[in-house]
Write a protein that holds these residues in place. Structure first.
Motif, PDB file in Angstrom:
ATOM      1  N   LEU A 104     -13.276   0.276 -12.050  1.00  0.00           N
ATOM      2  CA  LEU A 104     -13.272   0.436 -10.596  1.00  0.00           C
ATOM      3  C   LEU A 104     -12.703  -0.807  -9.905  1.00  0.00           C
ATOM      4  N   ARG A 105     -12.982  -1.975 -10.438  1.00  0.00           N
ATOM      5  CA  ARG A 105     -12.406  -3.203  -9.869  1.00  0.00           C
ATOM      6  C   ARG A 105     -10.887  -3.208 -10.009  1.00  0.00           C
ATOM      7  N   LYS A 153      -5.474  -2.361  -7.373  1.00  0.00           N
ATOM      8  CA  LYS A 153      -4.240  -1.591  -7.217  1.00  0.00           C
ATOM      9  C   LYS A 153      -4.134  -1.013  -5.814  1.00  0.00           C
ATOM     10  N   GLN A 154      -5.246  -0.481  -5.302  1.00  0.00           N
ATOM     11  CA  GLN A 154      -5.238   0.104  -3.963  1.00  0.00           C
ATOM     12  C   GLN A 154      -4.990  -0.962  -2.892  1.00  0.00           C
ATOM     13  N   GLU A 155      -5.553  -2.166  -3.082  1.00  0.00           N
ATOM     14  CA  GLU A 155      -5.319  -3.246  -2.123  1.00  0.00           C
ATOM     15  C   GLU A 155      -3.860  -3.676  -2.132  1.00  0.00           C
ATOM     16  N   ALA A 168      -1.290  -1.716  -2.897  1.00  0.00           N
ATOM     17  CA  ALA A 168      -0.555  -0.639  -2.231  1.00  0.00           C
ATOM     18  C   ALA A 168      -0.759  -0.701  -0.720  1.00  0.00           C
ATOM     19  N   LEU A 169      -1.963  -1.026  -0.298  1.00  0.00           N
ATOM     20  CA  LEU A 169      -2.259  -1.140   1.127  1.00  0.00           C
ATOM     21  C   LEU A 169      -1.475  -2.286   1.761  1.00  0.00           C
ATOM     22  N   ALA A 170      -1.399  -3.419   1.070  1.00  0.00           N
ATOM     23  CA  ALA A 170      -0.634  -4.553   1.590  1.00  0.00           C
ATOM     24  C   ALA A 170       0.844  -4.186   1.727  1.00  0.00           C
ATOM     25  N   GLU A 171       1.382  -3.465   0.752  1.00  0.00           N
ATOM     26  CA  GLU A 171       2.779  -3.031   0.805  1.00  0.00           C
ATOM     27  C   GLU A 171       3.003  -2.063   1.967  1.00  0.00           C
ATOM     28  N   ALA A 172       2.067  -1.148   2.164  1.00  0.00           N
ATOM     29  CA  ALA A 172       2.190  -0.189   3.267  1.00  0.00           C
ATOM     30  C   ALA A 172       2.092  -0.892   4.615  1.00  0.00           C
TER      31      ALA A 172
END
Length: 97
Positions: A32-33, A38-40, A42-46
């Motif tokens: 989960l970490r 990975k989600q963070e 992707a969020l920074a890129e978005a």
């Protein structure tokens, strides 16, 4: 008293099983970490892409220079009185006279 030690060993074994394999185990927490990282990313890129798009929209709203540049580059538009020249690159192996 002789039944107490085996019962405690079984209880410790069950708790260890849950720690290593069961729901909420260390492996699951680690996975989960990784997913959160990975989600963070992707969020920074978005967010970066959104900021660039927002700047482009603001540029198009505020002035005609950006709008004109976009019309020229994407739509091939020209102003009145301008002459449009199109350069076509030839083959390197073109026949020579």
């Amino acid at each position: 008293m002789r039944w107490l030690i085996p019962i405690l060993l079984v209880l410790i074994g069950l708790l260890q099983y849950r720690l290593w394999v069961g729901e909420g185990s260390l492996a699951e927490v680690d996975a989960l970490r990784d997913e959160i990282a990975k989600q963070e990313a992707a969020l920074a890129e978005a967010r970066q892409r959104n900021a660039a798009l927002e700047a482009e929209v603001e540029s198009l709203r505020s002035g005609y220079d950006a709008l004109e540049e976009r019309a020229r580059s994407e739509l091939g538009m020209i102003k009145r009185g301008e002459v449009f020249l199109q350069v076509i690159e030839g083959d390197d192996e073109a026949p020579k006279p």
